[in-house]
Design a protein around this motif. Sequence first.
Motif, PDB file in Angstrom:
ATOM      1  N   ALA A  85      -1.104  18.528  10.316  1.00 17.36           N
ATOM      2  CA  ALA A  85      -2.446  18.018  10.074  1.00 17.36           C
ATOM      3  C   ALA A  85      -3.071  17.555  11.394  1.00 17.36           C
ATOM      4  N   ASP A  86      -4.367  17.250  11.364  1.00 19.23           N
ATOM      5  CA  ASP A  86      -5.048  16.747  12.560  1.00 19.23           C
ATOM      6  C   ASP A  86      -4.586  15.333  12.844  1.00 19.23           C
ATOM      7  N   ARG A  87      -4.759  14.942  14.094  1.00 17.46           N
ATOM      8  CA  ARG A  87      -4.259  13.605  14.462  1.00 17.46           C
ATOM      9  C   ARG A  87      -4.958  12.514  13.655  1.00 17.46           C
ATOM     10  N   ASP A  88      -6.256  12.690  13.428  1.00 15.19           N
ATOM     11  CA  ASP A  88      -6.965  11.618  12.710  1.00 15.19           C
ATOM     12  C   ASP A  88      -6.617  11.572  11.218  1.00 15.19           C
ATOM     13  N   GLU A  89      -5.843  12.555  10.725  1.00 13.50           N
ATOM     14  CA  GLU A  89      -5.386  12.512   9.328  1.00 13.50           C
ATOM     15  C   GLU A  89      -4.008  11.869   9.187  1.00 13.50           C
ATOM     16  N   LEU A  90      -3.317  11.680  10.302  1.00 13.33           N
ATOM     17  CA  LEU A  90      -1.950  11.141  10.241  1.00 13.33           C
ATOM     18  C   LEU A  90      -2.003   9.656   9.918  1.00 13.33           C
ATOM     19  N   ILE A  91      -1.324   9.239   8.856  1.00  5.84           N
ATOM     20  CA  ILE A  91      -1.454   7.860   8.386  1.00  5.84           C
ATOM     21  C   ILE A  91      -0.890   6.858   9.386  1.00  5.84           C
ATOM     22  N   ALA A  92       0.058   7.285  10.218  1.00  2.56           N
ATOM     23  CA  ALA A  92       0.703   6.337  11.124  1.00  2.56           C
ATOM     24  C   ALA A  92      -0.086   6.108  12.410  1.00  2.56           C
ATOM     25  N   VAL A  93      -1.156   6.870  12.633  1.00  5.68           N
ATOM     26  CA  VAL A  93      -1.936   6.691  13.859  1.00  5.68           C
ATOM     27  C   VAL A  93      -2.785   5.424  13.718  1.00  5.68           C
ATOM     28  N   GLY A  94      -2.546   4.467  14.615  1.00  2.35           N
ATOM     29  CA  GLY A  94      -3.357   3.238  14.637  1.00  2.35           C
ATOM     30  C   GLY A  94      -3.000   2.235  13.554  1.00  2.35           C
ATOM     31  N   GLN A  95      -1.887   2.416  12.854  1.00  3.02           N
ATOM     32  CA  GLN A  95      -1.496   1.444  11.826  1.00  3.02           C
ATOM     33  C   GLN A  95      -0.047   1.042  12.021  1.00  3.02           C
ATOM     34  N   ASP A  96       0.256  -0.246  11.767  1.00  2.00           N
ATOM     35  CA  ASP A  96       1.661  -0.636  11.809  1.00  2.00           C
ATOM     36  C   ASP A  96       2.289  -0.467  10.423  1.00  2.00           C
ATOM     37  N   GLU A  97       3.582  -0.805  10.322  1.00  3.53           N
ATOM     38  CA  GLU A  97       4.302  -0.563   9.060  1.00  3.53           C
ATOM     39  C   GLU A  97       3.673  -1.324   7.895  1.00  3.53           C
ATOM     40  N   ALA A  98       3.249  -2.577   8.167  1.00  8.50           N
ATOM     41  CA  ALA A  98       2.654  -3.376   7.086  1.00  8.50           C
ATOM     42  C   ALA A  98       1.362  -2.729   6.602  1.00  8.50           C
ATOM     43  N   GLY A  99       0.577  -2.216   7.557  1.00  8.15           N
ATOM     44  CA  GLY A  99      -0.685  -1.572   7.197  1.00  8.15           C
ATOM     45  C   GLY A  99      -0.462  -0.309   6.373  1.00  8.15           C
ATOM     46  N   ILE A 100       0.553   0.460   6.766  1.00 11.56           N
ATOM     47  CA  ILE A 100       0.845   1.701   6.040  1.00 11.56           C
ATOM     48  C   ILE A 100       1.380   1.374   4.647  1.00 11.56           C
ATOM     49  N   ALA A 101       2.249   0.349   4.567  1.00 10.09           N
ATOM     50  CA  ALA A 101       2.780  -0.074   3.258  1.00 10.09           C
ATOM     51  C   ALA A 101       1.624  -0.439   2.328  1.00 10.09           C
ATOM     52  N   ALA A 102       0.660  -1.185   2.851  1.00  9.40           N
ATOM     53  CA  ALA A 102      -0.490  -1.583   2.027  1.00  9.40           C
ATOM     54  C   ALA A 102      -1.290  -0.346   1.615  1.00  9.40           C
ATOM     55  N   ALA A 103      -1.444   0.585   2.559  1.00 12.40           N
ATOM     56  CA  ALA A 103      -2.259   1.780   2.272  1.00 12.40           C
ATOM     57  C   ALA A 103      -1.640   2.641   1.169  1.00 12.40           C
ATOM     58  N   VAL A 104      -0.311   2.679   1.099  1.00 17.48           N
ATOM     59  CA  VAL A 104       0.323   3.524   0.072  1.00 17.48           C
ATOM     60  C   VAL A 104       0.768   2.713  -1.152  1.00 17.48           C
ATOM     61  N   GLY A 105       0.513   1.410  -1.128  1.00 24.20           N
ATOM     62  CA  GLY A 105       0.821   0.575  -2.301  1.00 24.20           C
ATOM     63  C   GLY A 105       2.277   0.161  -2.410  1.00 24.20           C
ATOM     64  N   ALA A 106       3.034   0.260  -1.285  1.00 25.82           N
ATOM     65  CA  ALA A 106       4.458  -0.124  -1.320  1.00 25.82           C
ATOM     66  C   ALA A 106       4.614  -1.608  -1.006  1.00 25.82           C
ATOM     67  N   ASP A 107       5.720  -2.200  -1.452  1.00 25.00           N
ATOM     68  CA  ASP A 107       5.960  -3.616  -1.192  1.00 25.00           C
ATOM     69  C   ASP A 107       6.471  -3.850   0.224  1.00 25.00           C
ATOM     70  N   SER A 108       7.135  -2.885   0.784  1.00 29.17           N
ATOM     71  CA  SER A 108       7.496  -2.920   2.203  1.00 29.17           C
ATOM     72  C   SER A 108       7.765  -1.491   2.664  1.00 29.17           C
ATOM     73  N   LEU A 109       7.792  -1.321   3.990  1.00 27.58           N
ATOM     74  CA  LEU A 109       8.031   0.018   4.547  1.00 27.58           C
ATOM     75  C   LEU A 109       8.700  -0.130   5.904  1.00 27.58           C
ATOM     76  N   HIS A 110       9.668   0.707   6.174  1.00 24.89           N
ATOM     77  CA  HIS A 110      10.266   0.749   7.504  1.00 24.89           C
ATOM     78  C   HIS A 110      10.555   2.201   7.876  1.00 24.89           C
ATOM     79  N   TYR A 111      10.179   2.546   9.115  1.00 22.37           N
ATOM     80  CA  TYR A 111      10.520   3.862   9.666  1.00 22.37           C
ATOM     81  C   TYR A 111      11.758   3.727  10.545  1.00 22.37           C
ATOM     82  N   LEU A 112      12.612   4.724  10.512  1.00 22.20           N
ATOM     83  CA  LEU A 112      13.737   4.779  11.445  1.00 22.20           C
ATOM     84  C   LEU A 112      13.174   4.761  12.873  1.00 22.20           C
ATOM     85  N   THR A 113      13.779   3.939  13.738  1.00 19.06           N
ATOM     86  CA  THR A 113      13.296   3.900  15.132  1.00 19.06           C
ATOM     87  C   THR A 113      13.744   5.171  15.866  1.00 19.06           C
ATOM     88  N   LEU A 114      13.076   5.467  16.978  1.00 25.57           N
ATOM     89  CA  LEU A 114      13.465   6.631  17.789  1.00 25.57           C
ATOM     90  C   LEU A 114      14.898   6.487  18.288  1.00 25.57           C
TER      91      LEU A 114
END
Length: 471
Positions: free
Chosen positions: A396-425
Amino acid sequence: MSDHPKEECGVFGVAAQGRDVGRLCFFGLHALQHRGQESAGIAVSDGTHVMVQRELGLVSSVFDEPALRSLTGDSAIGHVRYSTTGKNKWDNAQPVALPRGDGLVALGHNGNLTNSDALRRRVTDLGHELRATTDSELITALLAHEPGSLLDAVCNVMPLLQGAYSIVVLTEDELVAFRDPNGVRPLVLGRIDGGWVVASETCALDQVGAEFDREVRPGEAVRLTPDGTEGRQAMPPTSRALCIFEAIYFARPDSIIDGQAVWQARHDMGVQLARESTPGADLVVGLPDSGTPAAIGFANQSGMPFSEAVVRNRYVGRSFIQPDQELRATGVRLKFNPLESVIRGKRLVVVDDSIVRGTTTRRTVQMLKDAGALEVHLRISSPPITWPCFYGIDMADRDELIAVGQDEAGIAAAVGADSLHYLTLEGLQRAMGRPADGYCRACFTGDYPIPVPDASGKERFEATTGAAPSR
Ligand code: SF4
């Protein structure tokens, strides 16, 4: 159900005396169906003619018994393809075939070139009229204009190509497989009774009863005959950049990529994910099927029980799900049903391997809550995707990627989850048990191992070059 990058392509080739090479190709492609569900094709040579059959659709719908009976010869190549919206037309199905001398050259490509515009000019200057919109046709046209043996032609054309490619190519009397100098896409050789096989993944070797021999080396071109293989290092291998997403999501879990069992790698990503962040919950669930190995790893490490929570209707083909969002939503309901008796009243850890746009993830979380989940804690077994892929994957385009410009808490809120964590690099690399150099990780880091014309968005890239990724 989950919100993944779109698959790429799969290639297969076989040179074997006295074997039904068309049928072997069919079974090989069947094993690679997860890499592309929009078109399938096979080219066969009987030593004097190359015959090509390709069509939009799944392997099993493109080739029926009469079609397979007509594909007779000693060598064959095949291809399954995923394409972006609007580009899924017959002309773009592969193998691409063009006249070469008195015969034909047929080609199947997994990957994407990053210098298509320059190649397009070169091919047009050679007087070739382009029919398809893929960079694969450009490579085929270049090979068609090269005199000499096919192996010589491939070795002459490879230095002109920039980008990611694992390719099989067939003429009347030669079958050659070749791989870009960075080795972005996988390509393996296997021995079969009566000859040799090449495939994107080892699961296709298993399917046809072939024994793994070795990987095609980055920058290598290999001629396959019933009697053996002849490899030539056409280009010096540069810094290795195997796509790390093969281990995370693309490859089939029963494949071995670069000597590593994919299922085990995914399991270990789940273990590492649990080490990094285990919430208080009752049950670990994976989203079928790609999230399951990591969910089992998470459960093993955390001590929480693992359960299925969603049943998948296996009779809805993957190609049924169209790329537009409204149909994706319909696809979720057609393909998956939550197990309410398992879910109701439970706090769930939901493990998945990646999130691209987040739209489907949001619907999945809602579906689990509608089925009675008290809490949904998302754990993603890869780092956030923040850059597009230029090497054959639809991110997808960069501006469609949900993780661009949002932290984990923001993404969790956006998808309606109670918490979210991504595996670190770092955690991803620890789970892989290998250092980061040797892998392309550009969709996480923006650090592209092969130059790209414009890293800001795939659409702009395609508009400038006029070329669609062939994948
Ligand atoms: S950008 Fe991501 S998906 Fe593309 S080749 Fe690199 S690691 Fe793989």
